[in-house]
Write a protein that holds these residues in place. Structure first.
Motif, PDB file in Angstrom:
ATOM      1  N   LEU A  78       0.844  -1.186   0.000  1.00  0.00           N
ATOM      2  CA  LEU A  78       0.000   0.000   0.000  1.00  0.00           C
ATOM      3  C   LEU A  78       0.885   1.244   0.000  1.00  0.00           C
ATOM      4  N   SER A  79       0.521   2.214  -0.807  1.00  0.00           N
ATOM      5  CA  SER A  79       1.381   3.378  -1.028  1.00  0.00           C
ATOM      6  C   SER A  79       1.700   4.145   0.252  1.00  0.00           C
ATOM      7  N   TRP A  80       0.741   4.261   1.147  1.00  0.00           N
ATOM      8  CA  TRP A  80       0.923   5.074   2.350  1.00  0.00           C
ATOM      9  C   TRP A  80       1.625   4.333   3.484  1.00  0.00           C
ATOM     10  N   VAL A  81       1.855   3.038   3.342  1.00  0.00           N
ATOM     11  CA  VAL A  81       2.417   2.236   4.442  1.00  0.00           C
ATOM     12  C   VAL A  81       3.933   2.208   4.351  1.00  0.00           C
ATOM     13  N   GLN A  82       4.584   2.685   5.408  1.00  0.00           N
ATOM     14  CA  GLN A  82       6.042   2.628   5.490  1.00  0.00           C
ATOM     15  C   GLN A  82       6.507   1.345   6.177  1.00  0.00           C
ATOM     16  N   ALA A  83       5.774   0.912   7.186  1.00  0.00           N
ATOM     17  CA  ALA A  83       6.105  -0.324   7.902  1.00  0.00           C
ATOM     18  C   ALA A  83       4.811  -0.932   8.435  1.00  0.00           C
ATOM     19  N   ALA A  84       4.820  -2.256   8.583  1.00  0.00           N
ATOM     20  CA  ALA A  84       3.623  -2.945   9.064  1.00  0.00           C
ATOM     21  C   ALA A  84       4.006  -4.234   9.774  1.00  0.00           C
ATOM     22  N   SER A  85       3.196  -4.599  10.741  1.00  0.00           N
ATOM     23  CA  SER A  85       3.347  -5.906  11.395  1.00  0.00           C
ATOM     24  C   SER A  85       1.952  -6.487  11.594  1.00  0.00           C
ATOM     25  N   VAL A  86       1.867  -7.826  11.545  1.00  0.00           N
ATOM     26  CA  VAL A  86       0.590  -8.530  11.718  1.00  0.00           C
ATOM     27  C   VAL A  86       0.822  -9.636  12.737  1.00  0.00           C
ATOM     28  N   GLU A  87      -0.037  -9.718  13.744  1.00  0.00           N
ATOM     29  CA  GLU A  87       0.157 -10.731  14.788  1.00  0.00           C
ATOM     30  C   GLU A  87      -1.167 -11.378  15.183  1.00  0.00           C
ATOM     31  N   VAL A  96      -3.054  -5.525  13.701  1.00  0.00           N
ATOM     32  CA  VAL A  96      -2.166  -4.916  12.715  1.00  0.00           C
ATOM     33  C   VAL A  96      -1.609  -3.614  13.285  1.00  0.00           C
ATOM     34  N   THR A  97      -0.310  -3.426  13.144  1.00  0.00           N
ATOM     35  CA  THR A  97       0.323  -2.164  13.527  1.00  0.00           C
ATOM     36  C   THR A  97       0.922  -1.533  12.280  1.00  0.00           C
ATOM     37  N   LEU A  98       0.546  -0.290  12.004  1.00  0.00           N
ATOM     38  CA  LEU A  98       1.011   0.413  10.814  1.00  0.00           C
ATOM     39  C   LEU A  98       1.868   1.615  11.193  1.00  0.00           C
ATOM     40  N   VAL A  99       2.851   1.886  10.359  1.00  0.00           N
ATOM     41  CA  VAL A  99       3.573   3.159  10.394  1.00  0.00           C
ATOM     42  C   VAL A  99       3.347   3.795   9.029  1.00  0.00           C
ATOM     43  N   GLU A 100       2.661   4.916   9.021  1.00  0.00           N
ATOM     44  CA  GLU A 100       2.340   5.572   7.765  1.00  0.00           C
ATOM     45  C   GLU A 100       3.455   6.520   7.333  1.00  0.00           C
ATOM     46  N   ARG A 101       3.549   6.728   6.049  1.00  0.00           N
ATOM     47  CA  ARG A 101       4.526   7.671   5.514  1.00  0.00           C
ATOM     48  C   ARG A 101       4.116   9.096   5.870  1.00  0.00           C
ATOM     49  N   ARG A 102       5.118   9.964   6.063  1.00  0.00           N
ATOM     50  CA  ARG A 102       4.860  11.367   6.386  1.00  0.00           C
ATOM     51  C   ARG A 102       5.238  12.233   5.189  1.00  0.00           C
ATOM     52  N   PRO A 103       4.268  12.812   4.500  1.00  0.00           N
ATOM     53  CA  PRO A 103       4.586  13.646   3.339  1.00  0.00           C
ATOM     54  C   PRO A 103       5.394  14.872   3.737  1.00  0.00           C
ATOM     55  N   MET A 104       6.373  15.221   2.918  1.00  0.00           N
ATOM     56  CA  MET A 104       7.166  16.430   3.185  1.00  0.00           C
ATOM     57  C   MET A 104       7.166  17.365   1.983  1.00  0.00           C
ATOM     58  N   ALA A 105       6.660  16.914   0.824  1.00  0.00           N
ATOM     59  CA  ALA A 105       6.641  17.763  -0.362  1.00  0.00           C
ATOM     60  C   ALA A 105       5.592  17.253  -1.339  1.00  0.00           C
ATOM     61  N   LEU A 106       5.155  18.161  -2.199  1.00  0.00           N
ATOM     62  CA  LEU A 106       4.319  17.809  -3.343  1.00  0.00           C
ATOM     63  C   LEU A 106       5.216  17.712  -4.564  1.00  0.00           C
ATOM     64  N   TRP A 107       5.026  16.666  -5.350  1.00  0.00           N
ATOM     65  CA  TRP A 107       5.883  16.438  -6.519  1.00  0.00           C
ATOM     66  C   TRP A 107       5.043  16.481  -7.777  1.00  0.00           C
ATOM     67  N   GLN A 108       5.406  17.369  -8.683  1.00  0.00           N
ATOM     68  CA  GLN A 108       4.718  17.472  -9.962  1.00  0.00           C
ATOM     69  C   GLN A 108       5.545  16.774 -11.029  1.00  0.00           C
ATOM     70  N   THR A 109       4.944  15.785 -11.675  1.00  0.00           N
ATOM     71  CA  THR A 109       5.643  15.056 -12.730  1.00  0.00           C
ATOM     72  C   THR A 109       4.618  14.486 -13.699  1.00  0.00           C
ATOM     73  N   GLY A 110       4.923  14.556 -14.980  1.00  0.00           N
ATOM     74  CA  GLY A 110       4.036  13.995 -15.991  1.00  0.00           C
ATOM     75  C   GLY A 110       2.637  14.563 -15.958  1.00  0.00           C
ATOM     76  N   ILE A 123       4.107   8.915  -2.912  1.00  0.00           N
ATOM     77  CA  ILE A 123       2.892   8.404  -2.288  1.00  0.00           C
ATOM     78  C   ILE A 123       1.723   8.754  -3.188  1.00  0.00           C
ATOM     79  N   GLU A 124       0.913   7.778  -3.492  1.00  0.00           N
ATOM     80  CA  GLU A 124      -0.275   8.045  -4.298  1.00  0.00           C
ATOM     81  C   GLU A 124      -1.297   8.796  -3.445  1.00  0.00           C
ATOM     82  N   GLY A 125      -1.822   9.870  -4.001  1.00  0.00           N
ATOM     83  CA  GLY A 125      -2.799  10.664  -3.270  1.00  0.00           C
ATOM     84  C   GLY A 125      -3.947  11.082  -4.161  1.00  0.00           C
ATOM     85  N   GLU A 126      -5.153  11.090  -3.586  1.00  0.00           N
ATOM     86  CA  GLU A 126      -6.324  11.554  -4.308  1.00  0.00           C
ATOM     87  C   GLU A 126      -6.468  13.062  -4.099  1.00  0.00           C
ATOM     88  N   GLY A 127      -7.430  13.655  -4.795  1.00  0.00           N
ATOM     89  CA  GLY A 127      -7.620  15.096  -4.719  1.00  0.00           C
ATOM     90  C   GLY A 127      -7.777  15.612  -3.309  1.00  0.00           C
TER      91      GLY A 127
END
Length: 245
Positions: A78-87, A96-110, A123-127
């Motif tokens: 999953l795009s937003w998941v940086q780390a995960a564990s399942v027990e 489930v324990t998740l560590v989500e990614r922390r956005p630091m910039a907007l990237w314009q490409t294509g 990171i994939e993001g919707e509007g």
């Protein structure tokens, strides 16, 4: 059979063969060792439905048959998941324990916008998600995410200027051009970026350089700063002073 005894036997049966392991699994199901709940911690942005789809675990599944590592790998995709564990939390829960990614910039490409985390991962993001991070620095260029963390660290050295940067354009995969909120373009060098940035900050503090009628501050030469005036300023300088009559 107690949970501790079941865990012990599970390990033994796993070593003895698939048939015995299957028999134990059927026994465990009969004893109520089936998934009744899935709990998640650390989730803020990741959608609950995406987590459940990635886990691919349903209520009533034999809890001992759940492939925890496979489930974790699907979560990591999953795009937003940086780390995960399942027990397993016997007798009937998956946590489930998740560590989500922390956005630091907007990237314009294509022609599209993405978010970038502190490791330069897109990171994939919707509007709606992109709108939440509209105040983040905008970076442009194919390799911009790779160098975004260094740039943001540089901008933070002089926040009075750094906070005015509206866009950072990666030039020829070698250096940055910065666009300020008043339209002034700052051309950073390929080498000695920190020293150049400090020179600009000194000029801003002593001369209020960035408030003047200029369009470009070129810092690419280590021994000089080149400033380009706006067309209006150039024309004003070209007008001869009025003669006293």
């Amino acid at each position: 059979m107690t949970v501790a005894a079941l865990l012990s036997v599970t390990g033994i049966m796993g070593e003895m063969g698939a048939d015995l392991s299957a028999s134990l699994s059927h026994f465990a199901r009969d004893e109520g060792f089936v998934v009744q709940s899935v709990t998640v911690s650390g989730r803020s942005v990741v959608k609950a439905g995406d987590v459940l789809a990635a886990l691919d675990i349903e209520r009533g599944d034999a809890i001992l048959e759940v492939d925890l590592e496979a489930a974790r790998e699907r979560l990591m995709a999953l795009s937003w998941v940086q780390a995960a564990s399942v027990e397993r939390r016997l007798p009937d829960a998956i946590h489930v324990t998740l560590v989500e990614r922390r956005p630091m910039a907007l990237w314009q490409t294509g022609g599209r916008m993405h978010l970038v985390d502190q490791n330069g991962i897109a990171i994939e993001g919707e509007g709606a998600q992109l709108a939440l991070y509209a105040k983040l620095p905008l970076i442009v260029g194919d390799d911009a995410p790779k160098y975004a963390a260094e740039l943001i660290e540089l901008l933070a050295r002089e926040p009075s200027i750094g906070n005015r940067v509206q866009a950072a354009i990666r030039v020829s995969k070698r250096r940055w051009n910065l666009k300020l909120d008043n339209g002034v373009e700052i051309r950073l060098p390929e080498q000695g970026v920190a020293a150049a940035w400090d020179r600009l900050a000194t000029m801003e503090r002593t001369e209020r350089l960035l408030s003047r009628d200029i369009v470009v501050v070129d810092l690419r030469q280590p021994d000089r700063m080149v400033v380009r005036l706006s067309d209006g300023a150039v024309q004003q300088m070209a007008v001869p002073p009025a003669k006293n009559t």
